[in-house]
Design a protein around this motif. Structure first.
Motif, PDB file in Angstrom:
ATOM      1  N   PRO A 172       0.788  -0.989   0.276  1.00 13.72           N
ATOM      2  CA  PRO A 172       0.057   0.351  -0.332  1.00 13.72           C
ATOM      3  C   PRO A 172       0.898   1.559   0.190  1.00 13.72           C
ATOM      4  CG  PRO A 172      -0.975  -1.656   1.711  1.00 13.72           C
ATOM      5  CD  PRO A 172       0.808  -2.039   0.569  1.00 13.72           C
ATOM      6  N   GLY A 173       2.352   1.246   0.323  1.00 15.53           N
ATOM      7  CA  GLY A 173       2.849   2.250   1.008  1.00 15.53           C
ATOM      8  C   GLY A 173       2.667   2.578  -0.869  1.00 15.53           C
ATOM      9  N   ILE A 174       3.900   1.418  -1.221  1.00 11.80           N
ATOM     10  CA  ILE A 174       5.025   1.565  -2.362  1.00 11.80           C
ATOM     11  C   ILE A 174       3.340   2.128  -3.501  1.00 11.80           C
ATOM     12  CG2 ILE A 174       5.419   0.905  -4.459  1.00 11.80           C
ATOM     13  CD1 ILE A 174       7.228  -1.381  -3.020  1.00 11.80           C
ATOM     14  N   LEU A 175       2.114   1.587  -3.702  1.00 16.37           N
ATOM     15  CA  LEU A 175       1.406   2.433  -4.138  1.00 16.37           C
ATOM     16  C   LEU A 175       1.029   3.747  -4.019  1.00 16.37           C
ATOM     17  CD1 LEU A 175      -1.219  -0.992  -4.064  1.00 16.37           C
ATOM     18  CD2 LEU A 175       0.688   0.044  -6.013  1.00 16.37           C
ATOM     19  N   MET A 176       1.838   4.287  -2.804  1.00 13.74           N
ATOM     20  CA  MET A 176       0.429   5.512  -2.992  1.00 13.74           C
ATOM     21  C   MET A 176       2.200   6.866  -2.687  1.00 13.74           C
ATOM     22  SD  MET A 176      -1.581   4.847  -1.521  1.00 13.74           S
ATOM     23  CE  MET A 176      -2.534   6.588  -2.039  1.00 13.74           C
ATOM     24  N   THR A 177       3.236   5.656  -3.097  1.00 10.66           N
ATOM     25  CA  THR A 177       3.847   6.847  -3.335  1.00 10.66           C
ATOM     26  C   THR A 177       4.813   7.148  -5.064  1.00 10.66           C
ATOM     27  OG1 THR A 177       5.593   6.352  -0.938  1.00 10.66           O
ATOM     28  CG2 THR A 177       6.440   6.902  -3.711  1.00 10.66           C
ATOM     29  N   MET A 178       4.364   5.879  -5.715  1.00 10.19           N
ATOM     30  CA  MET A 178       5.005   5.506  -7.195  1.00 10.19           C
ATOM     31  C   MET A 178       3.436   6.271  -7.337  1.00 10.19           C
ATOM     32  SD  MET A 178       7.031   4.532  -8.817  1.00 10.19           S
ATOM     33  CE  MET A 178       8.090   4.887  -6.954  1.00 10.19           C
ATOM     34  N   ASP A 179       2.247   6.183  -7.488  1.00  5.93           N
ATOM     35  CA  ASP A 179       0.849   6.900  -8.148  1.00  5.93           C
ATOM     36  C   ASP A 179       1.350   9.035  -7.853  1.00  5.93           C
ATOM     37  OD1 ASP A 179      -1.337   7.984  -8.397  1.00  5.93           O
ATOM     38  OD2 ASP A 179      -1.552   9.179  -6.908  1.00  5.93           O
ATOM     39  N   GLU A 180       1.880   8.589  -7.111  1.00 14.69           N
ATOM     40  CA  GLU A 180       2.360  10.742  -6.725  1.00 14.69           C
ATOM     41  C   GLU A 180       3.254  10.786  -8.181  1.00 14.69           C
ATOM     42  OE1 GLU A 180       4.357  12.304  -3.481  1.00 14.69           O
ATOM     43  OE2 GLU A 180       5.083  14.116  -5.056  1.00 14.69           O
TER      44      GLU A 180
END
Ligand SMILES: Cc1cc2nc3c(=O)[nH]c(=O)nc-3n(C[C@H](O)[C@H](O)[C@H](O)COP(=O)(O)OP(=O)(O)OC[C@H]3O[C@@H](n4cnc5c(N)ncnc54)[C@H](O)[C@@H]3O)c2cc1C
Ligand code: FES
Ligand code: FES
Lengths: 159, 277
Positions: free
Chosen positions: A103-111
């Protein structure tokens, strides 16, 4: 102290102690448990959410600091039940094993993909610096992000 | 990990923050990426936090009278993406790209980094070689502190208890100057095990600073003297390596021993000098 926040598009008002960390507010008060606590020492990135669009480690932010902000957690990534390109990428390219870091990686990579829609492999790895994954060895995480970048590019092409 | 209880106040102006700072055991909160981890470990237990993260006058980067002015509350990420910085201070751009990770850069501020004075922080080396001035304001008024006088010990600076850093003023290097920042980073935190910044004007005046090496970042005047005014050939660079880090109490921890760190510092100086030669 009273705070007002918008989380995944929904407005909330709550009375919180100043020392309540955002990650605990999200998990324990709002029951949004997709945001994980890995290290609790600002290193692993499992707790990453977006605050006003910026990837932020929610274990390193008091909920009161987010007063008036818009927060997006992993629960806010899909639209109408349809997976986000990144989520699809992680599914297709086996970007997760236990899934704790995901979940954390998804949020960083989305930005990240909004700022740099055409990243090289090297750039993706640099962008992932704030995340630790104990399972995958990162290879498939990189492939998953590349999958998402390609998919997002195709969606942009006018028909 | 949960910090002890504290009161919280969001300041909307520097004046308001100053007033709150004069009462009790209060502390400023900027990005929080150094202070909050310390509070969670209960190494720091302020009774009140004054959040200066929303003060608009503490954000932004400007050019004025041959200087670049970075307001204290500007994030590492804003420095990274700023065009004035890319044009006039490319090594500040490089350094910003190396700080921590995306999340750290999104929230951490240059003012917070300088005030915190972590021995492994990056900005101290850059403000030292660029001969920057640090603008501060306290209940007694404003003053400007030279970077060379600012860092005084481990996590210790020349700031008084009730002072706030408002801006960092950096003289724009003369045309033809070359500058570089190189860092050997801790693979987990990305903090500097050794960081070396060098600025050299076209008339060969050279400033050199290290971070990560000792209790606080410092100018290496002995190495500066060796290279200033000289062509950076193999011999001069070797002489600078010999002269560097002389008489310095080098840090030792479970990541890098004293000898290894001293060696790294010299190697990074060599690479930095080669890069601008
Ligand atoms: C995982 C991780 C990796 C990191 N890696 C690096 C790295 O590679 N390189 C690096 O340099 N740093 C690194 N950092 C530190 C990061 O850059 C911090 O953000 C920075 O050191 C502190 O800035 P802040 O705005 O977060 O300050 P805060 O944590 O809010 O405050 C730090 C201290 O400064 C004081 N303060 C804040 N603003 C002011 C002001 N305007 N005037 C006076 N006092 C003030 C506060 O009272 C407090 O004592 C890392 C941090 C983390 C969590
Ligand atoms: S739990 Fe926040 S960074 Fe690890
Ligand atoms: S998939 Fe298990 S930690 Fe990354």
């Amino acid at each position: 102290m009273q705070i007002r926040v918008k989380v995944n598009g929904v407005d909330y008002t709550h009375d919180v102690e100043p020392r309540l960390l955002l990650v605990h507010y999200l998990r324990d008060v709002l029951r949004l448990t997709g945001t994980h606590i890995g290290c609790d020492t600002s290193i692993c990135g499992a707790c990453t959410v977006q605050v006003d669009g910026n990837a932020t480690k929610s274990c390193t932010l008091f909920a009161v600091q987010a007063d008036g902000c818009e927060i997006t957690t992993v629960e806010g990534l899909s639209t109408n039940g349809e997976l986000h390109a990144l989520q699809e990428g992680f599914k297709e390219m086996h970007g997760l094993q236990c899934g704790f870091c995901t979940p954390g990686i998804l949020m960083t990579m989305d930005e990240y993909l909004k700022i740099n829609p055409n990243p090289t492999e090297e750039e993706i790895r640099h962008g992932l610096k704030g995340h630790l994954c104990r399972c995958t060895g990162y290879q498939n995480i990189v492939k998953s992000v590349q999958y998402a970048a390609n998919k997002l590019k195709k969606e942009e092409v006018p028909v | 990990m949960i910090p002890v209880e504290f009161d919280y106040k969001k300041a909307i102006s520097v004046e308001e923050a100053l007033e709150a700072l004069s009462s009790g055991d209060s502390k400023l909160l900027a990005g929080g990426y150094s202070l909050i981890p310390a509070m969670k470990l209960r190494l720091n237990q302020p009774s009140m936090l004054i959040d200066i993260g929303g003060i608009a006058s503490l954000k932004g980067i400007e050019e004025e009278d041959g200087q670049i002015i970075i307001k204290a509350g500007t994030t590492h990420n804003d420095i990274l993406n700023n065009d004035l910085i890319k044009t006039h201070l490319p090594f500040f751009h490089e350094a910003a790209s190396m700080i921590g990770d995306v999340q750290v850069r999104n929230r951490g501020t240059i003012g917070g980094s300088l005030a915190h004075a972590d021995p492994a922080a990056d900005w101290p080396a850059l403000v030292l070689v660029a001969e920057a001035t640090i603008d501060v304001v306290g209940t007694g008024g404003k003053r400007n502190i030279k970077a060379a006088d600012f860092f005084t010990g481990l996590f210790t600076t020349a700031l008084a208890e009730n002072e706030i850093i408002t801006a960092i003023r950096i003289p724009i290097p003369a045309n033809g100057s070359r500058m570089v920042y190189l860092k050997f980073e801790n693979p987990a935190s990305r903090f500097a095990v050794v960081g070396c910044a060098v600025l050299r004007s076209s008339d060969k005046k050279t400033t050199i600073a290290f971070t990560g090496v000792a209790d606080y970042a410092f100018r290496d005047t002995a190495a500066e003297q060796v290279v200033s005014g000289k062509i950076l050939d193999t011999n001069t660079i070797a002489d600078a390596m010999n002269a560097a880090v002389y008489g310095v109490n080098v840090l030792s921890d479970n990541f890098a021993s004293e000898d290894y760190r001293r060696h790294l510092a010299k190697v990074y100086l060599k690479r930095a000098l080669q890069a601008i030669a």
